[in-house]
Design a protein around this motif. Structure first.
Motif, PDB file in Angstrom:
ATOM      1  N   LYS A 138       0.828  -1.206   0.000  1.00 55.82           N
ATOM      2  CA  LYS A 138       0.000   0.000   0.000  1.00 55.82           C
ATOM      3  C   LYS A 138       0.863   1.259   0.000  1.00 55.82           C
ATOM      4  O   LYS A 138       1.933   1.295   0.607  1.00 55.82           O
ATOM      5  CB  LYS A 138      -0.936   0.015   1.213  1.00 55.82           C
ATOM      6  CG  LYS A 138      -2.029  -1.040   1.139  1.00 55.82           C
ATOM      7  CD  LYS A 138      -2.908  -1.011   2.387  1.00 55.82           C
ATOM      8  CE  LYS A 138      -3.966  -2.106   2.323  1.00 55.82           C
ATOM      9  NZ  LYS A 138      -4.760  -2.164   3.570  1.00 55.82           N
ATOM     10  N   ILE A 139       0.360   2.264  -0.676  1.00 57.57           N
ATOM     11  CA  ILE A 139       0.992   3.582  -0.719  1.00 57.57           C
ATOM     12  C   ILE A 139       0.073   4.552   0.011  1.00 57.57           C
ATOM     13  O   ILE A 139      -1.102   4.691  -0.348  1.00 57.57           O
ATOM     14  CB  ILE A 139       1.193   4.071  -2.169  1.00 57.57           C
ATOM     15  CG1 ILE A 139       1.840   3.007  -3.047  1.00 57.57           C
ATOM     16  CG2 ILE A 139       1.962   5.392  -2.186  1.00 57.57           C
ATOM     17  CD1 ILE A 139       3.265   2.714  -2.742  1.00 57.57           C
ATOM     18  N   ILE A 140       0.602   5.229   1.029  1.00 56.96           N
ATOM     19  CA  ILE A 140      -0.183   6.241   1.737  1.00 56.96           C
ATOM     20  C   ILE A 140       0.194   7.613   1.186  1.00 56.96           C
ATOM     21  O   ILE A 140       1.375   7.922   1.014  1.00 56.96           O
ATOM     22  CB  ILE A 140       0.070   6.169   3.251  1.00 56.96           C
ATOM     23  CG1 ILE A 140      -0.383   4.799   3.784  1.00 56.96           C
ATOM     24  CG2 ILE A 140      -0.681   7.284   3.974  1.00 56.96           C
ATOM     25  CD1 ILE A 140      -0.172   4.616   5.277  1.00 56.96           C
ATOM     26  N   ALA A 168       4.966   2.277   1.546  1.00 56.80           N
ATOM     27  CA  ALA A 168       5.572   3.607   1.393  1.00 56.80           C
ATOM     28  C   ALA A 168       4.560   4.693   1.690  1.00 56.80           C
ATOM     29  O   ALA A 168       3.337   4.474   1.647  1.00 56.80           O
ATOM     30  CB  ALA A 168       6.120   3.790  -0.022  1.00 56.80           C
ATOM     31  N   VAL A 169       5.071   5.873   1.986  1.00 56.33           N
ATOM     32  CA  VAL A 169       4.265   7.087   2.038  1.00 56.33           C
ATOM     33  C   VAL A 169       4.872   8.074   1.055  1.00 56.33           C
ATOM     34  O   VAL A 169       6.095   8.192   0.951  1.00 56.33           O
ATOM     35  CB  VAL A 169       4.210   7.686   3.466  1.00 56.33           C
ATOM     36  CG1 VAL A 169       5.593   8.031   3.989  1.00 56.33           C
ATOM     37  CG2 VAL A 169       3.324   8.936   3.490  1.00 56.33           C
ATOM     38  N   LEU A 189       8.859   2.961   3.407  1.00 60.08           N
ATOM     39  CA  LEU A 189       9.728   3.829   2.616  1.00 60.08           C
ATOM     40  C   LEU A 189       9.140   5.241   2.546  1.00 60.08           C
ATOM     41  O   LEU A 189       7.923   5.418   2.404  1.00 60.08           O
ATOM     42  CB  LEU A 189       9.886   3.274   1.201  1.00 60.08           C
ATOM     43  CG  LEU A 189      10.643   1.955   1.080  1.00 60.08           C
ATOM     44  CD1 LEU A 189      10.546   1.413  -0.339  1.00 60.08           C
ATOM     45  CD2 LEU A 189      12.105   2.118   1.491  1.00 60.08           C
ATOM     46  N   LEU A 190      10.025   6.240   2.636  1.00 59.22           N
ATOM     47  CA  LEU A 190       9.611   7.641   2.551  1.00 59.22           C
ATOM     48  C   LEU A 190       9.965   8.185   1.174  1.00 59.22           C
ATOM     49  O   LEU A 190      11.133   8.271   0.800  1.00 59.22           O
ATOM     50  CB  LEU A 190      10.298   8.469   3.643  1.00 59.22           C
ATOM     51  CG  LEU A 190       9.991   9.973   3.646  1.00 59.22           C
ATOM     52  CD1 LEU A 190       8.490  10.238   3.701  1.00 59.22           C
ATOM     53  CD2 LEU A 190      10.696  10.653   4.809  1.00 59.22           C
ATOM     54  N   HIS A 191       8.943   8.529   0.427  1.00 59.65           N
ATOM     55  CA  HIS A 191       9.067   9.013  -0.954  1.00 59.65           C
ATOM     56  C   HIS A 191       8.660  10.488  -0.979  1.00 59.65           C
ATOM     57  O   HIS A 191       7.528  10.838  -0.658  1.00 59.65           O
ATOM     58  CB  HIS A 191       8.147   8.151  -1.841  1.00 59.65           C
ATOM     59  CG  HIS A 191       7.924   8.670  -3.223  1.00 59.65           C
ATOM     60  ND1 HIS A 191       7.043   8.066  -4.097  1.00 59.65           N
ATOM     61  CD2 HIS A 191       8.439   9.718  -3.913  1.00 59.65           C
ATOM     62  CE1 HIS A 191       7.021   8.717  -5.236  1.00 59.65           C
ATOM     63  NE2 HIS A 191       7.859   9.736  -5.155  1.00 59.65           N
TER      64      HIS A 191
END
Length: 460
Positions: free
Chosen positions: A146-148, A223-224, A256-258
């Motif tokens: 999932k991507i937040i 990741a976010v 992971l911080l994007h």
């Protein structure tokens, strides 16, 4: 403000455009009774349309792109020379400008180690999402995918990018969207989603990320993705405590911080990248627009060396490497233009200019807020600023979109182009956006402020 002399008109191109071109973000019924704007020339901070009318551009090309200004012959010459030598080869092979620009870019991004090329911000973000989802399979059962994303942030126009965008009207009519994208609270103190006041809160907007991760299940979140400063969602810088809290949460849950630097990247805020104003170290940084100042199409998905190494599969593993391609990620024009773009920013000390002229701009906008009660809030960093218009300050009721449109139209009639939130939200299309090129002079900023002053007086 004094208008420049008009050049010779080119009326035929207006009709040709009207008959053939489908414009971005434009209701074409308006061209039943008015002409499309056709820009035919740019020099420095100014552009000229096909009627010969000159404008001071406070939008860097309309969408925050032309960071070093128009008419940079040294960029165009370098691109021309490179295209004659070697224009293109697929990204399965390298190129000299691709390697040299990656090396130069990474010098501006301590802690990051690899550059993946593509050709738009949407595509750069898609690459990052694919990396996250592939890792979920390479290192687990695929569930940590999932991507937040953050409410009010924008990450692009493809289905994956729109699935991760927190702007209702940008998404309306284009669904259904992809599963596995989940939102959390925005960070606009002026309109705190928790009804609190900065200084007496616990930075709840950042801590909401942890609440969402816990609700979704930490084993499902990969990741976010965040803009360092929300751009098209209203020019919203976070408070200083925000990103350290976000990073601590990401590390706690192995997320992971994007950071999406498509707008802020390459100097807009007075640092090379917007996140560098804050105490944070991302795993992924994406960028486009200002990377080559609009002189060539290029975007980059930049990752830590650790993330890159997680894809270094053994040859026998047929699915273990990053199996992705971007056709025009192999074009040499982008990295060539990017190299000269960085040269110009360094040689002309444009980061310092952004800090100086940005302070002037924000000071002037604060004066307009003091003068006009219709200005509810002024926000920004460097040459990236927004004025939120309201019906009255006590209720903070947002001004209707038509008011922001009228102010922008009045500024254009004065010869100054400004931006605004454009069909992004149900009710918050009420922020005027300013993003003049990094080369802006003291006089340019004064002219922008003068035009805004007159437009607010007449329209707001």
């Amino acid at each position: 403000m004094q208008q420049a002399a008009l050049s010779a008109p080119v009326p035929d191109i207006i009709q040709t455009d009207r008959d053939t071109v489908w414009h971005h973000l434009t209701p074409h019924s308006q061209f039943d009774h008015s002409d499309p704007t056709v820009i035919v020339k740019g020099e420095g901070m100014r552009v000229t349309d096909a009627t010969g009318r000159e404008y001071l551009d406070a939008t860097s090309g309309g969408v925050w792109s032309v960071n070093v200004g128009y008419g940079r012959t040294e960029i165009a010459d370098a691109v021309r020379d490179q295209l004659v030598t070697m224009c293109y080869f697929a990204g399965t092979a390298g190129s000299e400008p691709g390697a040299r620009f990656a090396e130069r870019l990474l010098q501006k991004l301590p802690g990051l180690g690899r550059v993946y090329y593509s050709n738009s911000g949407s595509e750069a973000n898609e690459k990052a999402y694919k990396m996250v989802r592939q890792l979920a399979h390479l290192e687990g059962d695929g569930s940590k995918s999932k991507i937040i994303y953050r409410d009010r942030d924008y990450h692009g126009t493809t289905f994956g990018a729109l699935s991760s965008t927190g702007q209702f009207e940008r998404k309306e009519h284009y669904g259904p969207f992809l599963d596995g994208f989940v939102s959390f609270a925005h960070c606009c103190c002026y309109r705190c989603p928790f009804g609190k006041t900065y200084g007496s809160c616990d930075i709840d907007c950042a801590r909401d990320l942890e609440a969402v991760i816990e609700r979704e299940g930490p084993d499902t979140v990969g990741a976010v993705v965040l803009e360092p400063i929300t751009a098209g969602g209203g020019v919203i810088p976070p408070v200083p405590e925000y990103f350290p809290i976000i990073q601590a949460i990401c590390r706690k849950y192995d997320v992971l911080l994007h950071i999406d630097e498509v707008v802020c990247g390459l100097g807009r805020t007075g640092e090379w990248f917007g996140y560098q104003h804050f105490d944070v170290q991302p795993d992924i940084v994406t960028m486009a627009k200002g990377v080559a100042s609009g002189y060539a199409a290029i975007s980059c998905t930049v990752t830590s060396a650790d993330l890159f190494n997680r894809f270094k599969a053994q040859p026998a593993d047929r699915l273990g490497y990053f199996r992705d391609i971007s056709t025009f990620g192999g074009c040499t024009a982008g990295p060539t233009a990017g190299l000269v773009n960085i040269d110009i920013i360094e040689r002309e000390d444009l980061l310092a200019n952004v800090r100086q002229r940005g302070a002037q701009l924000l000071e002037g906008l604060a004066a307009l807020k003091a003068k006009y009660p219709q200005v509810g809030d002024v926000r920004g960093v460097g040459l990236f600023a927004g004025l939120e218009l309201v019906q009255d300050r006590q209720s903070k009721a947002p001004a209707p979109e038509q008011t922001a449109m009228a102010v922008a139209r009045d500024c254009a009639e004065q010869g100054v182009l400004i931006g605004r939130t454009n069909r992004s939200f149900r009710e918050f299309n009420n922020t005027l956006c300013l993003s003049p090129a990094l080369i802006a002079s003291c006089r340019d900023i004064d002219d922008i402020l003068e035009a805004l002053d007159g437009a607010l007086m007449r329209c707001a």
